[in-house]
Design an enzyme around this catalytic site. Structure first.
Site, PDB file in Angstrom:
ATOM      1  N   GLU A 326       0.560  -1.275   0.153  1.00 40.78           N
ATOM      2  CA  GLU A 326       0.291  -0.298  -0.129  1.00 40.78           C
ATOM      3  C   GLU A 326       1.122   1.265  -0.170  1.00 40.78           C
ATOM      4  O   GLU A 326       0.089   2.399  -0.424  1.00 40.78           O
ATOM      5  CB  GLU A 326      -1.154  -0.218   1.216  1.00 40.78           C
ATOM      6  CG  GLU A 326      -2.621  -0.519   1.104  1.00 40.78           C
ATOM      7  CD  GLU A 326      -3.490  -0.400   1.726  1.00 40.78           C
ATOM      8  OE1 GLU A 326      -3.275   0.077   3.179  1.00 40.78           O
ATOM      9  OE2 GLU A 326      -4.285  -0.747   1.921  1.00 40.78           O
ATOM     10  N   HIS A 347       8.672 -26.518   0.176  1.00 43.00           N
ATOM     11  CA  HIS A 347       7.300 -28.091  -0.246  1.00 43.00           C
ATOM     12  C   HIS A 347       6.852 -27.046  -0.850  1.00 43.00           C
ATOM     13  O   HIS A 347       5.560 -28.134  -1.439  1.00 43.00           O
ATOM     14  CB  HIS A 347       7.117 -28.728   0.751  1.00 43.00           C
ATOM     15  CG  HIS A 347       8.106 -29.503   1.396  1.00 43.00           C
ATOM     16  ND1 HIS A 347       8.369 -31.176   1.120  1.00 43.00           N
ATOM     17  CD2 HIS A 347       8.997 -29.143   2.948  1.00 43.00           C
ATOM     18  CE1 HIS A 347       9.949 -31.008   1.776  1.00 43.00           C
ATOM     19  NE2 HIS A 347       9.681 -29.733   2.763  1.00 43.00           N
ATOM     20  N   LYS A 462     -13.711   0.938  -4.399  1.00 48.25           N
ATOM     21  CA  LYS A 462     -14.865   1.205  -3.286  1.00 48.25           C
ATOM     22  C   LYS A 462     -15.954   2.165  -3.941  1.00 48.25           C
ATOM     23  O   LYS A 462     -16.777   1.435  -3.688  1.00 48.25           O
ATOM     24  CB  LYS A 462     -13.679   2.236  -2.143  1.00 48.25           C
ATOM     25  CG  LYS A 462     -13.631   1.560  -1.415  1.00 48.25           C
ATOM     26  CD  LYS A 462     -13.156   2.443  -0.199  1.00 48.25           C
ATOM     27  CE  LYS A 462     -12.009   1.673   0.346  1.00 48.25           C
ATOM     28  NZ  LYS A 462     -11.373   2.508   1.498  1.00 48.25           N
TER      29      LYS A 462
HETATM   30  O1  PA5 Z   1      -2.609   1.163   5.598  1.00 47.98           O
HETATM   31  C1  PA5 Z   1      -4.617   2.267   5.856  1.00 47.98           C
HETATM   32  O2  PA5 Z   1      -4.601   3.072   5.805  1.00 47.98           O
HETATM   33  C2  PA5 Z   1      -5.627   1.300   5.069  1.00 47.98           C
HETATM   34  O3  PA5 Z   1      -4.947  -0.390   5.297  1.00 47.98           O
HETATM   35  C3  PA5 Z   1      -6.557   1.291   6.474  1.00 47.98           C
HETATM   36  O4  PA5 Z   1      -5.726   0.680   7.555  1.00 47.98           O
HETATM   37  C4  PA5 Z   1      -8.199   0.213   6.076  1.00 47.98           C
HETATM   38  O5  PA5 Z   1      -7.788   0.295   5.022  1.00 47.98           O
HETATM   39  C5  PA5 Z   1      -8.648   0.288   7.067  1.00 47.98           C
HETATM   40  O6  PA5 Z   1      -9.137   1.682   7.390  1.00 47.98           O
HETATM   41  P1  PA5 Z   1     -10.082   2.278   8.990  1.00 47.98           P
HETATM   42  O7  PA5 Z   1      -8.837   1.947   9.702  1.00 47.98           O
HETATM   43  O8  PA5 Z   1     -10.404   3.696   8.590  1.00 47.98           O
HETATM   44  O9  PA5 Z   1     -11.442   1.280   9.095  1.00 47.98           O
END
Ligand code: PA5
Length: 474
Positions: A326, A347, A462
């Site tokens: 990310e 394996h 989304k």
């Molecule tokens: O790293 C990030 O920001 C994302 O992976 C969020 O943690 C994830 O989308 C969850 O978001 P939230 O904590 O707002 O529910």
């Protein structure tokens, strides 16, 4: 502050000009990285502290994770009774004393850290242990990280069938973690698990049994207010989801499961200090970034395999997968992270790693000291398996041979590997590891000239999913 055995990074496995790097290439990269380290530790932190006039290309600037462990520990030492850490410890104690099971809802950065800590710092069969052997602590379940019908139904069924009406010892709690407070997967699960809580214990149980960890505002914060939740924690501003393991997001679940959160933070703080002060040549974070990025650029190692030589580190690897993907998977760049657990995956994936495309760097994550005494192969009175010859050998010795053998097999076929040594699977070592990888990821992002914070690409699915859902609204 305690000084813990440090992590060690050995990259001799890439110092082979035929398929790796030369010392001078690494030196040149380190001096370039030094400028980015300064930028992270001065300009970025200053800009972040001011909160305004942040240049557009640096927005978002979620640099708050860098000194978060130091800030929490300082506060704990100076104003202990009102500190965040004390509140977390007190809340964890209340939850341990009052509940038999805890369901933790969250996804992405609001989930993976807690799971990594459970698997690396607690007993491998934590939930299966008798209550006394868990130190009276609640069993831990994770949900809200998918919209999987059968997993959700399965957990609801388990909770229902193990709840004894009127028995205070069979109560369970819901820790819901969402920084934005609006993530669909978590929000949907919250409804379903809240309904189950109400069904089993009545709506009056909710203020005690629902523990939200969320931003200062948002839908979850409003819900918590409306319900009157007794215990609530905030996700600090300027700490992004996947960088939030050392905030209440990771620390509340960790404290509930009995992990030593002070040692976890001390390990992290030790790593920040190392990153801040150590000369580039000895700097673990900088060396890790230099080697990994150079191997990607010069030798096409687009896949970074985190080869964890311990079952306890699988979720730690998944935490890292998310952090790297990310943060750096932007503008058509970013290495592909891949976690394997060995010897298990020797394996399954090893064939491809040994003879497949030459696009991988193997980063071994090696545990130097085990929690339990070494277990020998032993004798059983038969020798059809031929193992009497190895009867005195222990599992750590066999593991060591597997690591050496695998590295040698890679080297003989001109395939690069590095070794990152964890002194143990415990809080000080994991604290160092998590902080090392967060610092390394931001440093690499700056070097790549992309913004490691934020995840704009995640919005695309989304938006479309919302459109499909809208068409089915009642
Ligand atoms: O790293 C990030 O920001 C994302 O992976 C969020 O943690 C994830 O989308 C969850 O978001 P939230 O904590 O707002 O529910």
């Amino acid at each position: 502050m305690n000084h813990y055995p440090p992590l060690r990074f050995d990259y001799s496995g890439v110092l082979r000009p035929e398929f790796g790097l030369s010392e001078s290439q690494i030196e040149a990269a380190l001096s370039e990285l030094d400028a980015y380290r300064r930028e992270m530790l001065t300009t970025d932190l200053e800009l972040f502290g001011r909160g305004t006039d942040i240049p557009a290309e640096k927005v978002p600037l979620d640099a708050g994770f860098i000194d978060l462990p130091d800030r929490l520990l300082d506060e704990y030492r100076t104003v202990r009774s009102t500190s965040e850490l004390r509140s977390i410890l007190v809340a964890a104690k209340r939850i341990q004393d009052s509940f038999d099971r805890v369901v933790i809802l969250g996804i992405g950065g609001s989930y993976m850290g807690a799971r990594a800590i459970l698997e690396s710092c607690c007993d491998p069969f934590y939930n299966e242990l008798p209550c006394g052997e868990r130190g009276g602590r609640p069993k831990i379940y994770f949900a809200g990280n998918n919209v999987d019908n059968d997993h959700t139904q399965g957990l609801l069924h388990l909770l229902r069938s193990t709840t004894i009406s009127g028995d205070p010892h069979s109560r369970w709690a819901l820790v819901v973690i969402s920084k934005s407070g609006g993530t669909l997967e978590t929000a949907v699960a919250l409804r379903q698990f809240m309904q189950e809580l109400k069904r089993s214990f009545g709506a009056e149980a909710l203020p005690d049994a629902l523990i939200p960890i969320t931003g200062a505002s948002g839908k979850l914060s409003e819900l918590a207010e409306a319900i009157g939740c007794r215990t609530r924690f905030a996700v600090p501003e300027g700490v992004g989801g996947r960088f939030s393991i050392f905030s209440a997001v990771g620390l509340v679940p960790a404290a509930i499961m009995g992990a030593d959160i002070v040692k976890l933070l001390e390990g992290a703080s030790q790593m920040t200090d190392h990153f801040r002060r150590e000369a580039p040549a000895e700097n673990l974070v900088m060396n890790y970034v230099a080697v990994n990025r150079l191997m990607e650029l010069r030798h096409g190692c687009l896949t970074r395999v985190l080869s964890a030589w311990s079952n306890a580190l699988e979720s730690t690897g998944f935490w890292y997968d998310q952090l790297l993907a990310e943060s750096l998977g932007k503008q058509e760049q970013g290495a592909l992270p891949l976690t394997v657990v060995n010897t298990r995956d020797l394996h399954s994936r090893a064939q491809q790693h040994q003879e497949g495309r030459r696009d991988k760097l193997m980063n071994n994550l090696i545990v130097d000291r085990y929690r339990h005494d070494s277990l020998a192969v032993g004798k059983i009175g038969w020798n059809q398996d031929g193992l009497d010859a190895y009867a005195d050998l222990t599992l750590p010795q066999i593991m060591q041979a597997a690591i050496q053998g695998t590295n040698q097999a890679y080297a003989e076929d001109r395939r690069p590997s590095t070794n990152l040594h964890l002194p143990a699977t415990d809080e000080p070592s994991l604290g160092q590891f998590f902080q090392m990888m967060m610092l390394a990821t931001v440093l690499e992002g700056r070097w790549m000239r992309i913004n490691p914070y934020g995840q704009p690409g995640v919005e695309a699915y989304k938006m479309h999913m919302k459109r499909f859902l809208e068409s089915q609204r009642v």
